[in-house]
Scaffold this motif. Structure first.
Motif, PDB file in Angstrom:
ATOM      1  N   GLU A 152       0.830  -1.203   0.000  1.00 46.90           N
ATOM      2  CA  GLU A 152       0.000   0.000   0.000  1.00 46.90           C
ATOM      3  C   GLU A 152       0.864   1.252   0.000  1.00 46.90           C
ATOM      4  OE1 GLU A 152      -3.889   1.806   0.153  1.00 46.90           O
ATOM      5  OE2 GLU A 152      -3.214  -0.242  -0.212  1.00 46.90           O
TER       6      GLU A 152
ATOM      7  N   SER B 234     -11.353 -12.409  -0.434  1.00 43.56           N
ATOM      8  CA  SER B 234     -11.539 -11.181   0.336  1.00 43.56           C
ATOM      9  C   SER B 234     -11.215  -9.930  -0.466  1.00 43.56           C
ATOM     10  CB  SER B 234     -10.701 -11.224   1.628  1.00 43.56           C
ATOM     11  OG  SER B 234      -9.320 -11.334   1.326  1.00 43.56           O
ATOM     12  N   ASP B 235     -10.211  -9.991  -1.351  1.00 40.10           N
ATOM     13  CA  ASP B 235      -9.884  -8.819  -2.161  1.00 40.10           C
ATOM     14  C   ASP B 235     -11.068  -8.418  -3.034  1.00 40.10           C
ATOM     15  OD1 ASP B 235      -7.372  -8.583  -1.100  1.00 40.10           O
ATOM     16  OD2 ASP B 235      -6.342  -9.568  -2.765  1.00 40.10           O
TER      17      ASP B 235
ATOM     18  N   TYR C  79     -14.023  -6.847  -0.723  1.00 38.97           N
ATOM     19  CA  TYR C  79     -13.837  -5.470  -0.263  1.00 38.97           C
ATOM     20  C   TYR C  79     -13.696  -4.493  -1.425  1.00 38.97           C
ATOM     21  CZ  TYR C  79     -13.445  -7.110   4.520  1.00 38.97           C
ATOM     22  OH  TYR C  79     -13.720  -7.658   5.752  1.00 38.97           O
TER      23      TYR C  79
ATOM     24  N   ILE D 119     -15.505  -3.655  10.391  1.00 39.99           N
ATOM     25  CA  ILE D 119     -14.296  -3.894   9.593  1.00 39.99           C
ATOM     26  C   ILE D 119     -13.110  -3.542  10.482  1.00 39.99           C
ATOM     27  CG2 ILE D 119     -13.003  -3.271   7.522  1.00 39.99           C
ATOM     28  CD1 ILE D 119     -15.618  -2.493   6.205  1.00 39.99           C
TER      29      ILE D 119
ATOM     30  N   ASP E  83      -9.764  -4.402  10.066  1.00 39.43           N
ATOM     31  CA  ASP E  83      -8.478  -4.201   9.411  1.00 39.43           C
ATOM     32  C   ASP E  83      -8.357  -2.741   8.959  1.00 39.43           C
ATOM     33  OD1 ASP E  83      -6.235  -4.135   7.816  1.00 39.43           O
ATOM     34  OD2 ASP E  83      -6.703  -5.996   6.756  1.00 39.43           O
TER      35      ASP E  83
ATOM     36  N   ARG F 119      -8.333  -2.343   5.184  1.00 36.45           N
ATOM     37  CA  ARG F 119      -9.643  -2.510   4.570  1.00 36.45           C
ATOM     38  C   ARG F 119     -10.520  -1.278   4.837  1.00 36.45           C
ATOM     39  NH1 ARG F 119      -8.750  -6.088   0.654  1.00 36.45           N
ATOM     40  NH2 ARG F 119      -8.242  -8.174   1.414  1.00 36.45           N
ATOM     41  N   GLN F 120     -10.379  -0.675   6.016  1.00 38.41           N
ATOM     42  CA  GLN F 120     -11.106   0.558   6.292  1.00 38.41           C
ATOM     43  C   GLN F 120     -10.690   1.656   5.320  1.00 38.41           C
ATOM     44  OE1 GLN F 120     -10.501   1.623  10.385  1.00 38.41           O
ATOM     45  NE2 GLN F 120     -11.563  -0.180  11.192  1.00 38.41           N
TER      46      GLN F 120
ATOM     47  N   GLU G 138      -9.396   1.205   2.353  1.00 38.96           N
ATOM     48  CA  GLU G 138      -9.823   0.832   1.005  1.00 38.96           C
ATOM     49  C   GLU G 138     -11.289   1.155   0.761  1.00 38.96           C
ATOM     50  OE1 GLU G 138     -10.217  -3.258  -1.734  1.00 38.96           O
ATOM     51  OE2 GLU G 138      -9.468  -3.344   0.334  1.00 38.96           O
ATOM     52  N   THR G 139     -12.133   0.848   1.744  1.00 40.73           N
ATOM     53  CA  THR G 139     -13.576   1.008   1.555  1.00 40.73           C
ATOM     54  C   THR G 139     -14.089   2.370   1.986  1.00 40.73           C
ATOM     55  OG1 THR G 139     -14.012   0.055   3.750  1.00 40.73           O
ATOM     56  CG2 THR G 139     -13.962  -1.468   1.862  1.00 40.73           C
TER      57      THR G 139
END
Length: 452
Positions: A85, A237-238, A241, A298, A300, A303-304, A306-307
């Motif tokens: 990332e 999972s990828d 999300y 969520i 992670d 992930r937070q 990302e979304t």
């Protein structure tokens, strides 16, 4: 659907084969440090620029060069998610790359015009038996050709055929004016003869078609990892999300608009249709009755990020169907699992709700779950899984006052009520029983991707 074996499987053993590393190297001490530059990361594994001098165009291309590039690819794939990332955040446009180029990611958008499989030398055969990697040629807006060695070109792109697909890459430049050349296919088009301006190594090449969800930034190639008829797995999972993030970027009402009128559910649940295999990711809408709405955190931080959210809502919606037999029982409604970014203000939530809704989302998969039976055994059930942002709560409007006419209607209604009261009571009793039976047909809890 038969997904191709992935180089990610048993990747630690692959690294041992390709790089002569010991098993302890599969867990990277350096990777635990925050803010490790890509150059330092590669140097730790003897993959820095000095070690890659054999990729000089004057030395030609052979098995040694291919083996080295695969080692770089595997090492990038093994990097911790937070490192990847950070390297993507620090990526520069290809045109802005310094001369000589430093070890950092470049960001490239263009058109994928060709993809082919490059067979690996015997010395780098992976334990999974996979004997190839993908090589993608991308044409930039300026007309340059860039070749990308990758583990994940979208499966929908036909190999050894001319293409014109929107592509995006975050990758490491490793060579200029040279690269592997796939063997001519027995049928199809040979690899283009013109040498690439640069050769990149990237874990994947993203595909963003012009329609939703691709137009909202969804990499449709991520859906290649999705398998129907099982619970959500870590490998999926990828995609999960990424769809949740795309639903937010699409904008209010966009998914519902793309989906159009509510669809008949029977197409999605009839095994003979194989609907998901041909429509995965497509926007679709249903009318139904929501019986459960649960907030899912969520945890992670990646992930937070990302979304753009720290939770989503899991909503079970029962949709009308023709009379069908499920597990030996006749029923005329079927559950749909919906994972949504938000719910309308005031909508009831919890394990026992009854809210008429219209939901629109991206169709992800046929999600399997076990249903306990009274005899202690389990019945395997499957339900469509949608990812979205659009849910309309169709609450009943309160009756408005209508003056004299309203009084007449009230009187007429009162005359009818006495005659049908018993039937209404029986209907409510039967309806409550049907709702209880439907709730009993739901899993105890939806299993988020990657959860045990």
């Amino acid at each position: 659907m038969n997904p191709r074996p992935s180089i990610r499987v048993a990747v630690a053993l692959a690294v041992i084969l390709l790089g002569g590393l010991n098993p302890a190297a599969a867990v990277d001490p350096v990777a635990r440090a925050t803010g490790t530059p890509l150059a330092r990361y590669l140097e730790t594994f003897a993959l820095d620029r000095e070690a890659r001098e054999i990729l000089d165009p004057g030395l030609g291309w052979g098995d040694d060069q291919t083996a080295l590039v695969i080692r770089v690819l595997l090492r990038i794939m093994l990097a911790p998610p937070e490192f990847l990332e950070a390297w993507r955040d620090e990526a520069v446009p290809l045109a802005a790359l310094a001369t000589p180029p430093e070890d950092r990611f470049v960001h490239l958008r263009g058109s994928a015009v060709f993809v082919a499989e490059v067979m690996l030398p015997e010395a780098v055969t992976t334990p999974t038996g996979r004997r190839w990697i993908d090589l993608v040629r991308i044409r930039t807006d300026g007309g340059e050709f860039i070749d990308v060695v990758t583990d994940a070109a979208p499966r929908a792109w036909r190999r050894s055929r001319d293409l014109d697909e929107p592509a995006e890459v975050f990758g490491l430049p490793v060579a200029a004016g040279i690269g592997p050349i796939p063997a001519p296919p027995p049928d199809g088009t040979p690899w283009p003869s013109a040498p690439p301006a640069r050769l990149l190594v990237a874990a994947r090449v993203a595909w963003h078609p012009a329609e939703l969800p691709g137009s909202a930034g969804m990499d449709m190639g991520l859906l290649d990892a999705v398998v129907d008829g099982q619970k959500l797995t870590g490998a999926e999972s990828d995609a999960f999300y990424a769809l949740l993030a795309a639903a937010g970027r699409a904008g209010e009402g966009a998914i519902a608009s793309a989906a159009g009128p509510p669809a008949p559910l029977i197409r999605l649940i009839d095994p003979a249709e194989q609907w998901f295999e041909h429509h995965r990711g497509a926007p679709i809408a249903f009318d139904g009755l929501a019986l459960r709405a649960t907030r899912i955190e969520i945890d992670d931080p990646l992930r937070q990020r990302e979304t753009g959210i720290d939770h989503y809502w899991e909503v079970f919606v029962f949709v009308n169907t023709p009379l069908i037999s499920v597990g030996g029982k006749a029923q005329d409604r079927y559950p749909v699992v919906c994972c949504l970014r938000s719910l309308p203000p005031g909508m009831p939530t919890g394990p026992t709700i009854s809210a008429p809704v219209r939901v629109a989302g991206f169709a992800l998969k046929s999600y399997a779950y076990p249903l306990p039976k009274g005899d202690g055994t389990e019945l395997r059930r499957e339900a469509p899984l949608l990812i979205g942002a659009d849910l309309q709560w169709r609450r009943q409007a309160a009756p408005a006052s209508g003056g004299a006419m309203s009084s007449v209607l009230v009187g007429l209604t009162a005359m009818v009520v006495a005659g049908v009261a018993l039937a209404l009571w029986a209907g409510r009793r039967d309806a409550r029983k049907r709702v209880q039976n439907r709730r009993a047909a739901l899993p105890d809890r939806f299993t988020p991707p990657g959860a045990a």
